[in-house]
Write an enzyme that holds these catalytic residues in place. Structure first.
Site, PDB file in Angstrom:
ATOM      1  CE  LYS A 154      -0.317  -0.452   5.039  1.00 41.55           C
ATOM      2  NZ  LYS A 154      -1.125  -1.072   6.115  1.00 41.55           N
ATOM      3  CE1 TYR A 203      13.871  30.656   7.239  1.00 41.03           C
ATOM      4  CE2 TYR A 203      14.143  28.344   6.672  1.00 41.03           C
ATOM      5  CZ  TYR A 203      13.908  29.649   6.294  1.00 41.03           C
ATOM      6  OH  TYR A 203      13.707  29.945   4.972  1.00 41.03           O
TER       7      TYR A 203
HETATM    8  C1  LIG Z   1      -0.431  -2.087   6.701  1.00 33.41           C
HETATM    9  C2  LIG Z   1      -1.060  -3.378   7.058  1.00 33.41           C
HETATM   10  C3  LIG Z   1      -0.298  -4.552   7.168  1.00 33.41           C
HETATM   11  C4  LIG Z   1       1.210  -4.531   7.093  1.00 33.41           C
HETATM   12  O1  LIG Z   1       1.710  -4.081   8.325  1.00 33.41           O
HETATM   13  P1  LIG Z   1       3.278  -4.000   8.650  1.00 33.41           P
HETATM   14  O2  LIG Z   1       3.310  -3.600  10.067  1.00 33.41           O
HETATM   15  O3  LIG Z   1       3.826  -2.965   7.716  1.00 33.41           O
HETATM   16  O4  LIG Z   1       3.857  -5.326   8.370  1.00 33.41           O
HETATM   17  C5  LIG Z   1      -0.967  -5.745   7.356  1.00 33.41           C
HETATM   18  N1  LIG Z   1      -2.320  -5.784   7.475  1.00 33.41           N
HETATM   19  C6  LIG Z   1      -3.073  -4.677   7.417  1.00 33.41           C
HETATM   20  C7  LIG Z   1      -4.548  -4.787   7.579  1.00 33.41           C
HETATM   21  C8  LIG Z   1      -2.478  -3.431   7.221  1.00 33.41           C
HETATM   22  O5  LIG Z   1      -3.228  -2.330   7.179  1.00 33.41           O
END
Ligand SMILES: *Cc1c(COP(=O)(O)O)cnc(C)c1O
Length: 362
Positions: free
Chosen positions: A36, A254
């Site tokens: 994702k 800054y």
């Molecule tokens: C993002 C996600 C994962 C992966 O999680 P990690 O901690 O990056 O391994 C797995 N399952 C779901 C439902 C997620 O949203």
């Protein structure tokens, strides 16, 4: 788009090695991959190709568009969409052979309707809530599911998500696992999926039939309190734009938050928070060069960061030289920790103007 000045090197062989490591850690389970948010910021198509080559057949994305983008390149793998069906025309998923994760009864009803309308069984995953209270069927809603309607679906998995897997001793882990066993037991013949990266590390009790790692593939340490067994994946290089020899007491950047004295030396490099270098790491992080710690001096600007290089031998850095800003084992974890966040946020905020370079080229 990407500039040649700063580049983000992404080691595809390390991603494949991390995939293999996870597979041997859960030999009884299928190992899927979560790609994702554009493959955790690293480029979903390139990292998916590396994972397909490593033997991965099942991918999870969050948004429908992420699934469509992947499907445009990859015909074979299963692609599941975590967001589910809400606000989506089922025909779009069907046409692209995308599998929705059904998160509640409304989505289940829509998908069953679509299956009836197309006169075929449609693949789906069912998300049950085991305590995170974010997405997924609650117990009552799950028990109310009409089992005859399920005949229209090809249920690929029943899944849930762990809230505290990054803290192995947390009591919530065992509670969620037991709850998951009970709820998923309503679907005895359907594969079960609970573990994200840190869940895989919790051991066989948590791995079930299908694991869903993300961050571990991309080199982030899933369990901060333990040494990561994974290979680093990203290296971020940026050029020195200017060296300052300080001749007069003053401050840097800054807000004038970093004091300098005559005799100190600074290097200003062409990278900033617009590239994803989290500003909260200002005055906290050290960058390492030749084993010498170079403090981030003053606030990180949009396009620039200044390093205190007083401890480097004179002449070691010149304008035009390259500095490894994120590099090596634990690099993303250290950066994230310095900014008070997690490697997930660091990776997914790496800016679009960083040129992604894949090693080897996909
Ligand atoms: C993002 C996600 C994962 C992966 O999680 P990690 O901690 O990056 O391994 C797995 N399952 C779901 C439902 C997620 O949203």
């Amino acid at each position: 788009m990407g500039s040649d000045r700063t580049h983000l090197d992404i080691d595809l062989a390390a991603i494949a090695a991390n995939y293999r490591w996870l597979r041997q850690a859960a030999p009884e389970a299928e190992m899927a991959a979560v790609v994702k948010a554009d493959g955790y910021g690293l480029g979903a198509v390139a990292v998916t190709r590396a994972l397909v080559d490593a033997g991965c057949r099942t991918f999870f994305v969050s948004r429908l568009e992420e699934g469509l983008d992947l499907r445009a390149t990859f015909a074979e793998p299963e692609i599941l969409v975590l967001d589910g069906l809400t606000g989506v025309d089922p025909a779009v998923l069907i046409d692209a052979s995308l599998i929705p994760v059904l998160n509640h009864g409304g989505e289940l009803a829509s998908w069953v309707d679509a299956a009836r309308a197309h006169d075929r069984r449609l693949a789906a995953a069912l998300h049950v809530d085991t305590g995170m209270n974010r997405l997924g069927f609650g117990e009552t809603e799950l028990q109310a599911v009409d089992k005859t309607a399920l005949r229209h679906l090809d249920l690929r998995c029943v899944m849930s998500h762990l809230a505290c897997a990054d803290t192995p001793d947390h009591a919530m882990n065992g509670r969620q696992r037991d709850r998951f066993r009970a709820l998923s037991g309503l679907f005895p013949d359907t594969p079960k999926s609970l573990a994200n990266s840190a869940g895989v590390m919790l051991g066989a009790d948590y791995q079930f039939d299908l694991c869903r790692p993300g961050i571990a593939l991309f080199g982030g340490n899933p369990v901060p309190a333990e040494v990561s067994p994974l290979e680093p994946v990203v290296r971020l290089m940026a050029p020195v734009l200017q060296i300052h020899e300080i001749t007069r007491a003053g401050t840097v950047g800054y807000g004038a938050t970093y004091a300098v004295q005559p005799g100190m030396r600074l290097a200003t490099i062409g990278l900033g928070y617009a590239d994803g270098l989290l500003r909260a790491a200002s005055n906290v992080l050290n960058i390492e060069l030749d084993g010498i710690a170079l403090p981030v001096a003053g606030r990180i600007s949009m396009d620039l960061v200044t390093l205190d290089i007083t401890n480097l031998p004179a002449g070691r850095l010149q304008p035009g030289d390259w500095v490894p800003v994120i590099d090596g084992a634990g690099g993303v974890d250290r950066w994230a920790a310095a900014a008070g966040t997690i490697p997930y946020e660091l990776l997914t905020r790496l800016g679009t103007r960083l040129k992604r370079r894949y090693i080897p080229a996909p």
